[in-house]
Design a protein around this motif. Structure first.
Motif, mmCIF file in Angstrom:
data_model
loop_
_atom_site.group_PDB
_atom_site.id
_atom_site.type_symbol
_atom_site.label_atom_id
_atom_site.label_comp_id
_atom_site.label_asym_id
_atom_site.label_seq_id
_atom_site.Cartn_x
_atom_site.Cartn_y
_atom_site.Cartn_z
ATOM 1 N N GLY A 1 0.640 -1.020 -0.023
ATOM 2 C CA GLY A 1 -0.243 0.022 0.004
ATOM 3 C C GLY A 1 0.962 1.358 -0.008
ATOM 4 N N TYR A 2 1.968 1.190 0.956
ATOM 5 C CA TYR A 2 2.901 2.297 0.751
ATOM 6 C C TYR A 2 3.538 2.716 -0.555
ATOM 7 N N VAL A 3 3.879 1.549 -0.963
ATOM 8 C CA VAL A 3 4.518 1.914 -2.477
ATOM 9 C C VAL A 3 3.486 2.320 -3.559
ATOM 10 N N SER A 4 2.013 1.758 -3.575
ATOM 11 C CA SER A 4 1.516 2.174 -4.526
ATOM 12 C C SER A 4 0.937 3.816 -4.110
ATOM 13 N N GLY A 5 0.948 4.271 -2.846
ATOM 14 C CA GLY A 5 0.491 5.518 -2.396
ATOM 15 C C GLY A 5 1.748 6.570 -2.738
ATOM 16 N N THR A 6 3.018 6.114 -2.978
ATOM 17 C CA THR A 6 3.939 7.100 -3.507
ATOM 18 C C THR A 6 3.705 7.296 -4.876
ATOM 19 N N VAL A 7 3.384 6.122 -5.452
ATOM 20 C CA VAL A 7 3.089 6.351 -6.811
ATOM 21 C C VAL A 7 2.059 7.067 -7.347
ATOM 22 N N ALA A 8 0.910 6.971 -6.457
ATOM 23 C CA ALA A 8 -0.430 7.803 -6.427
ATOM 24 C C ALA A 8 -0.102 9.304 -6.482
ATOM 25 N N ALA A 9 0.914 9.556 -5.366
ATOM 26 C CA ALA A 9 1.000 11.040 -5.248
ATOM 27 C C ALA A 9 1.644 11.618 -6.624
ATOM 28 N N GLN A 10 2.241 10.828 -7.180
ATOM 29 C CA GLN A 10 2.997 11.308 -8.094
ATOM 30 C C GLN A 10 2.288 11.383 -9.488
ATOM 31 N N ILE A 11 1.367 10.751 -9.824
ATOM 32 C CA ILE A 11 0.548 10.747 -11.169
ATOM 33 C C ILE A 11 -0.756 11.444 -10.930
ATOM 34 N N THR A 12 -1.184 12.071 -9.561
ATOM 35 C CA THR A 12 -2.503 12.561 -9.646
ATOM 36 C C THR A 12 -2.203 14.053 -10.330
ATOM 37 N N GLY A 13 -3.217 14.420 -10.950
ATOM 38 C CA GLY A 13 -3.126 15.779 -11.456
ATOM 39 C C GLY A 13 -3.941 16.795 -10.657
ATOM 40 N N THR A 14 -5.126 16.357 -9.892
ATOM 41 C CA THR A 14 -5.772 17.077 -8.939
ATOM 42 C C THR A 14 -5.469 17.061 -7.526
ATOM 43 N N GLY A 15 -4.671 16.642 -7.313
ATOM 44 C CA GLY A 15 -4.159 16.550 -5.836
ATOM 45 C C GLY A 15 -5.007 15.943 -4.743
#
Length: 332
Positions: free
Chosen positions: A148-162
């Motif tokens: 989950g932590y790994v995926s969260g770090t990626v999610a934070a980088q690909i979100t455009g809306t924040g």
């Protein structure tokens, strides 16, 4: 003459006896090998075997065990009603299965009553961190917060809306660990990104998961994740809106080849093979086993079809390595 004849007869008898002993030994060995046969494994699980989530993760794992061992497998799925699961668990034990897997934390109560009745049968129960003091029960769990932590770090980088959205089932076990780990990963990567978390209070309610996904998207989330078999409702909504998705438990690429970024996949076979080795050596349980990134019980499987930026994926691989070697903490 008599003496010589006697000696010759005795020698002949000894040869004959030796031959019989060899034949008996060979026969016993053959019988033992024949009696050994395949390892008989039964799975009792709450949802469908092809749910692309919790149950499938175990079914896939047992099939992986079968790639290197001779096994016989029986599956009773869809036993969300605990009493039905208990009947299936007891039935497999009565049928002489070597390992009966009670794949659901809700099955702990019945297993505590059933396992003592079958001291020569090995049981596995998870996700759980307590083998109930029974020496024929293996408890197994997973550090789902790590993936989950790994995926969260990626999610934070690909979100455009924040804004990212999380759809949890019930706030327990590996589901809660995953949600907490994901939120921690987002915050560690970019503290300005908002993580909205909703629990549906159900593992199986597809409609509630879909409603939660719609609510997240209406609140500007452009990245979603969730846990349990209910996620097919959420991924359907994500597909509809072109919103990125992170999977867990099993590889969920099939739920949306253009939206699934990566999946945390439980490779229970790592623990199952260890259990079987112990069973064959005479240890039927009395231990807790944990799947992690370090031991290969958890694997992050990226979806090439999503087209994740190579630099972001490389950074994620570094996070995986850091969690595995202990230099990065998920906070759990």
């Amino acid at each position: 003459m008599f003496r010589n004849t006697t000696r010759r007869s005795l020698a002949a008898k000894l040869v004959a006896v030796a031959a019989v002993v060899l034949l008996l030994a060979a026969g016993c060995t053959g019988a033992e090998e024949e009696d050994a046969g395949p390892i008989r494994i039964a799975i009792v699980a709450p949802s469908a075997s092809n749910d692309l989530a919790f149950t499938q993760s175990m079914v896939d794992a047992v099939n992986a065990v079968g790639e290197t061992r001779e096994i016989e497998v029986a599956v009773t799925d869809g036993t969300f009603i605990v009493e039905e699961a208990a009947a299936a668990i007891r039935g497999y034990a009565e049928d002489g299965f070597d390992l009966v897997i009670a794949h659901g934390s809700q099955y702990g109560g019945p297993l505590e009553e059933i396992a003592p009745d079958f001291p020569d049968t090995s049981f596995a129960w998870g996700t759980a961190v307590d083998f109930k003091g029974l020496d024929n029960v293996f408890a197994y769990t997973v550090r789902s917060d790590q993936g989950g932590y790994v995926s969260g770090t990626v999610a934070a980088q690909i979100t455009g809306t924040g804004v990212v959205g999380v759809i949890g089932p019930i706030e327990v076990g590996d589901a809660k660990l995953y949600v907490d780990g994901f939120a921690a990963g987002v915050a560690a990567q970019n503290s300005s990104v908002t993580t909205n978390i909703v629990y549906t209070d159900s593992f199986s309610d597809v409609a509630l998961a879909a409603e939660a996904a719609e609510a997240h998207i209406s609140n500007d989330a452009d990245v979603l994740t969730g846990s349990a078999q209910m996620v097919v409702g959420a991924t359907g909504v994500a597909n509809e809106h072109g919103v990125a998705w992170f999977g867990t438990q099993a590889n969920q690429t099939a739920l949306g080849e253009s939206i699934v970024v990566a999946s945390q996949v439980y490779h229970w076979e790592v623990l199952l093979n260890e259990m079987i080795d112990k069973i064959e050596a005479g240890t039927l349980g009395g231990e807790v086993m944990t799947a992690t990134l370090a031991n290969g019980g958890i694997v992050i499987e990226f979806n090439d079809g999503y087209g994740l930026d190579a630099g972001i994926q490389a950074a994620a691989e570094d996070v995986i390595a850091g969690i595995a070697d202990g230099s990065i903490s998920t906070g759990q």
